[in-house]
Design a protein around this motif. Structure first.
Motif, short mmCIF file in Angstrom:
data_model
loop_
_atom_site.label_atom_id
_atom_site.label_comp_id
_atom_site.label_asym_id
_atom_site.label_seq_id
_atom_site.Cartn_x
_atom_site.Cartn_y
_atom_site.Cartn_z
N LEU A 82 0.80 -0.97 0.12
CA LEU A 82 0.31 0.18 0.27
C LEU A 82 1.03 1.35 0.22
N LYS A 83 1.70 1.31 0.73
CA LYS A 83 2.43 2.49 0.69
C LYS A 83 2.96 2.69 -0.25
N ALA A 84 4.40 1.30 -0.96
CA ALA A 84 4.40 1.56 -2.67
C ALA A 84 3.54 2.35 -3.26
N ALA A 85 1.79 1.60 -3.39
CA ALA A 85 1.40 2.17 -4.73
C ALA A 85 0.52 3.43 -4.40
N LEU A 86 0.18 3.90 -2.98
CA LEU A 86 -0.76 5.13 -2.72
C LEU A 86 0.27 6.47 -3.05
N ARG A 87 -0.53 7.05 -3.45
CA ARG A 87 0.37 8.55 -4.00
C ARG A 87 0.03 9.66 -2.82
N PRO A 88 0.58 11.21 -3.09
CA PRO A 88 0.36 12.03 -1.90
C PRO A 88 -1.19 12.22 -1.98
N GLY A 89 -1.59 12.56 -1.48
CA GLY A 89 -2.93 13.01 -1.35
C GLY A 89 -4.17 12.40 -1.55
N ARG A 90 -3.95 10.97 -1.72
CA ARG A 90 -5.21 9.85 -2.31
C ARG A 90 -5.98 9.77 -0.87
N LYS A 91 -6.87 9.26 -1.12
CA LYS A 91 -8.21 9.11 -0.11
C LYS A 91 -8.95 7.45 -0.14
N LEU A 92 -8.05 6.87 0.78
CA LEU A 92 -8.21 5.55 1.20
C LEU A 92 -9.41 5.40 1.70
N PRO A 113 -16.11 1.00 8.41
CA PRO A 113 -15.35 0.39 10.06
C PRO A 113 -15.81 -0.54 10.02
N TRP A 114 -16.77 -1.13 10.84
CA TRP A 114 -17.13 -2.29 10.67
C TRP A 114 -16.97 -2.99 10.72
N LEU A 115 -15.58 -3.40 9.33
CA LEU A 115 -15.26 -4.71 8.98
C LEU A 115 -13.77 -4.36 9.24
N HIS A 116 -12.92 -3.76 10.05
CA HIS A 116 -11.38 -4.26 10.91
C HIS A 116 -11.44 -3.62 12.05
N GLY A 117 -10.34 -4.44 12.59
CA GLY A 117 -10.19 -3.99 14.09
C GLY A 117 -8.93 -3.22 14.27
N HIS A 118 -9.03 -2.23 15.33
CA HIS A 118 -7.78 -1.42 15.61
C HIS A 118 -6.78 -1.74 15.23
N ASP A 119 -6.40 -3.05 15.63
CA ASP A 119 -5.00 -3.13 15.55
C ASP A 119 -4.75 -3.30 13.56
N GLY A 120 -5.38 -3.64 13.18
CA GLY A 120 -4.88 -3.60 11.35
C GLY A 120 -4.72 -2.46 10.98
N LEU A 121 -6.07 -2.02 11.05
CA LEU A 121 -6.29 -0.26 10.68
C LEU A 121 -5.67 -0.11 11.10
N GLU A 122 -4.46 0.55 11.99
CA GLU A 122 -3.65 0.84 12.08
C GLU A 122 -2.30 0.70 11.48
N ALA A 123 -2.41 -0.24 11.47
CA ALA A 123 -0.98 -0.69 10.26
C ALA A 123 -0.98 -0.06 9.01
N LEU A 124 -2.41 -0.31 8.40
CA LEU A 124 -2.86 0.57 7.14
C LEU A 124 -2.83 1.47 7.52
N ARG A 125 -3.02 2.23 8.39
CA ARG A 125 -3.54 3.89 8.59
C ARG A 125 -1.80 4.63 8.03
N LYS A 126 -1.28 4.33 9.04
CA LYS A 126 1.15 4.11 9.50
C LYS A 126 1.11 4.74 7.80
N ALA A 127 0.60 2.55 7.55
CA ALA A 127 1.33 3.15 5.84
C ALA A 127 0.91 4.01 4.47
N ALA A 128 -0.56 4.39 4.81
CA ALA A 128 -1.40 5.60 4.40
C ALA A 128 -0.62 6.79 4.30
N GLU A 129 -0.15 6.76 5.74
CA GLU A 129 -0.08 8.62 6.48
C GLU A 129 1.61 8.79 5.77
N GLU A 130 2.52 7.64 5.46
CA GLU A 130 3.64 7.77 5.65
C GLU A 130 4.01 7.57 3.83
N ALA A 131 2.58 7.51 2.34
CA ALA A 131 2.64 7.75 0.99
C ALA A 131 2.04 9.01 1.17
#
Length: 603
Positions: A108-118, A122-140
């Motif tokens: 995800l970090k490699a594929a996302l571009r700045p300014g994009r919205k993913l 919220p019913w289908l993700h637990g806190h830990d799993g989503l936070e890892a994806l959130r961090k990757a998105a923000e780093e991108a």
């Protein structure tokens, strides 16, 4: 039949459905959408309504995540599904990502571009799993945004929510009343300074309230949510149509019943409260609602998870009885297969149907505990292969046949794998089988000090394979429930499991080896963790295992000289026990004779 053989996924439909999803993403202003395998209850088994990943991609596995971006998409799976995902999912539409070598967040970090919205549901993700994806998105340079489910918007013939009936699990099988469980866990909440715990896992709710359900196949728990208070009182959020008068009377006046839609207002009422929310399995919708209401969150573990895994005496006795019953059905099946397969007329579906038939003849089979895996020849190398009418393979004499199956009885859940010869042994198969057997035996014989976790034991199952330059890409074992999920946390025999293994837990022991295009080998027994004791001649207490599964292991595939004396002695003793406990349950003299022969000592 509990199992059907229809093709569940539609590989060819994937590109068009992905195109429709992208159009919907554009309508809501999103540049991507996350599609996990699970549902709002984070269960491994999902109802047809919640099979969004399968609908979009064609992938039928029990774990996975798709990431759909405007210009790229990926399907992320673990090593169990390396072959399966390539067969079921269009590789032109989706990149294949194996999570052991590339984490989803890295892709995800490699594929996302700045300014994009993913976007995500919220019913289908637990806190830990989503936070890892959130961090990757923000780093991108991108951000995550919550939305309703975009798959549901475009899935025209989406099935209705499940409405399975709830039943009572008798106290003589549960081993403890629901009131006692709730009081015990309530005291723990009080001692921790907590005002409530949110429980979203169906098997936790089923265990806590001594009920079972039928909302999903193979796992007898209801779709519901619950709030537990320090007083031991609880609120159960479940569709009223699922409850009979008997169940309502069983729940009593300390369990308030409300429709699922009442969960939100109940969370809103916890303003200022200290609330326990499972950091891994509770949907982030729950956390967001509580935070908006002004509650303080304690992110921890569902309070039922560990107590449920530590089986009590009644549950263990039930498991033993279920495995003896299942062992008799397996003996009859294995004899039938040994006599019939060399004729060359059987198919994989024939084998699956026959095995379910033997189990049905017990008269008490409630369900199978998962879709039976029957892989002949090269199909055995697909770790979680599910035969369909389209893939059904005729078993040729000489094919290895891998059969991984289980049953749901009201007194216990079973899971067993045997790999069987049907004629001449393929080159290298007996050596590989024996190396796998060595690992299975070494786990069965293991002793270890209190406090160790699955990652500390996992290498015992792999050592012989490693010395030969071989390995397998799945865990060695998982937890098993008491007439609940065949895959149960929190402990596992795995390189990644850090949860200490405790007395009363039931774990599978299933090392394997898979040669792509040729055969697969797996041998699996279930084990009970026994209380600490000092081994003969020792000084310190050690935990150990009691083997639950009672079924012969195919001696035709064993290269005896590769076994160490202690391993041979264990196998001979195990087979002697199988014969002693199962033969008396067989009414047919020919079946008894076959079992005694199959359990003879190694020559």
């Amino acid at each position: 039949m509990f199992q059907n053989f229809e093709t569940q996924g539609d590989r060819a439909a994937g590109p068009a459905r992905l195109k429709a999803l992208r159009a919907e993403m554009a309508r809501v202003g999103a540049d991507g959408f996350l599609i996990p395998r699970g549902d709002a209850h984070m269960g491994e088994t999902v109802a047809p309504r919640d099979q969004r990943l399968l609908w979009l991609t064609g992938f039928t596995g029990s774990a996975g995540l798709a990431i759909a971006l405007a210009d790229r998409a990926a399907i992320c799976v673990d090593g169990r599904y390396t072959l399966q995902v390539r067969d079921q999912v269009d590789g032109d539409a989706f990149d294949y990502v194996q999570i052991e070598t590339q984490r989803p967040e890295a892709w995800l970090k490699a594929a996302l571009r700045p300014g994009r919205k993913l976007a995500y549901d919220p019913w289908l993700h637990g806190h830990d799993g989503l936070e890892a994806l959130r961090k990757a998105a923000e780093e991108a340079g991108a951000e995550l945004i919550a939305t309703d489910n975009l798959i549901d918007r475009i899935w025209d013939d989406q099935p209705a929510p499940p409405m399975g009936q709830v039943i009572v699990q008798p106290e003589d099988l549960a081993g403890e009343s629901s009131a006692a469980k709730r009081a015990r866990l309530g005291r723990e909440l009080e001692e921790a300074g907590l005002d409530a715990a949110v429980i979203t896992l169906p098997d936790s709710i089923a265990w806590l309230l001594n009920i079972r359900g039928a909302d999903v196949t193979r796992m007898p728990a209801p779709h519901a949510f619950a709030l537990l208070r320090p007083s031991g009182e609880a609120q159960l959020f479940v569709a009223a149509a699922k409850l009979t008068d008997e169940v309502r009377a069983h729940l009593g006046n300390q369990v308030e019943i409300a429709e699922p839609e009442a969960l939100g207002p109940a969370l809103d009422a916890l303003k200022g409260a200290q609330v326990l929310v499972d950091r891994a399995s509770a949907p982030v919708w729950v956390s967001q609602r509580l935070e908006a209401a002004g509650a303080t969150l304690e992110r921890g573990q569902d309070p039922c998870v560990l107590p449920k895994a530590r089986k009590n005496a009644a549950e263990l006795d039930g498991a033993r009885e279920a495995h003896r019953r299942d062992g008799a059905a397996l003996a009859r099946f294995l004899r039938w297969l040994e006599l019939t397969a060399p004729e060359g007329d059987l198919t994989e579906i024939d084998v699956v149907q026959a095995l379910e038939g033997f189990r049905r003849e017990t008269g008490v089979l409630r369900d199978i505990s998962f879709d039976t895996i029957c892989g002949a020849g090269p199909d055995g190398a697909i770790v979680h292969y599910r035969v369909t009418e389209a893939t059904d393979r005729r078993i040729a004499p000489g094919d290895l046949v891998l059969v991984d199956s289980g049953a749901q009885y009201q007194d216990g859940t079973t899971d067993v794998t045997r790999t069987l010869a049907t004629g001449p042994i393929p080159e290298g198969a007996a050596r590989a089988f024996t190396l796998v057997l060595r690992g299975m035996i070494d786990i069965s014989r293991a002793r270890w000090p209190n406090g160790l976790a699955g990652r500390d034991l996992d290498a015992m199952a792999r050592a012989a394979l490693w010395r030969a330059g071989l390995d397998y890409d799945h865990g060695t074992g998982h937890g098993v429930g008491a007439y609940l999920g065949v895959h149960e946390g929190p402990a596992a025999l795995s390189k990644r499991s850090t949860v200490p293994i405790e007395t009363g837990m039931i774990l599978s022991n299933e090392p394997g080896y898979y040669r792509e295009g040729a055969f697969g080998i797996r041998i699996e027994n279930l084990l009970i963790v026994t209380p600490p004791s000092v081994p003969d001649g020792g000084e310190r207490e050690m935990l150990g295992f009691e083997t639950l599964t009672l079924a012969p292991i195919d001696r035709r595939l064993i290269e005896t000289e590769l076994l160490e004396p202690a391993q041979r002695a264990w196998l001979d003793a195990y087979h002697a026990r199988v014969a002693a406990e199962i033969a008396p349950l067989l009414s047919d003299p020919a079946e008894r004779a076959w079992l005694i022969s199959a359990c003879a000592p190694l020559g």
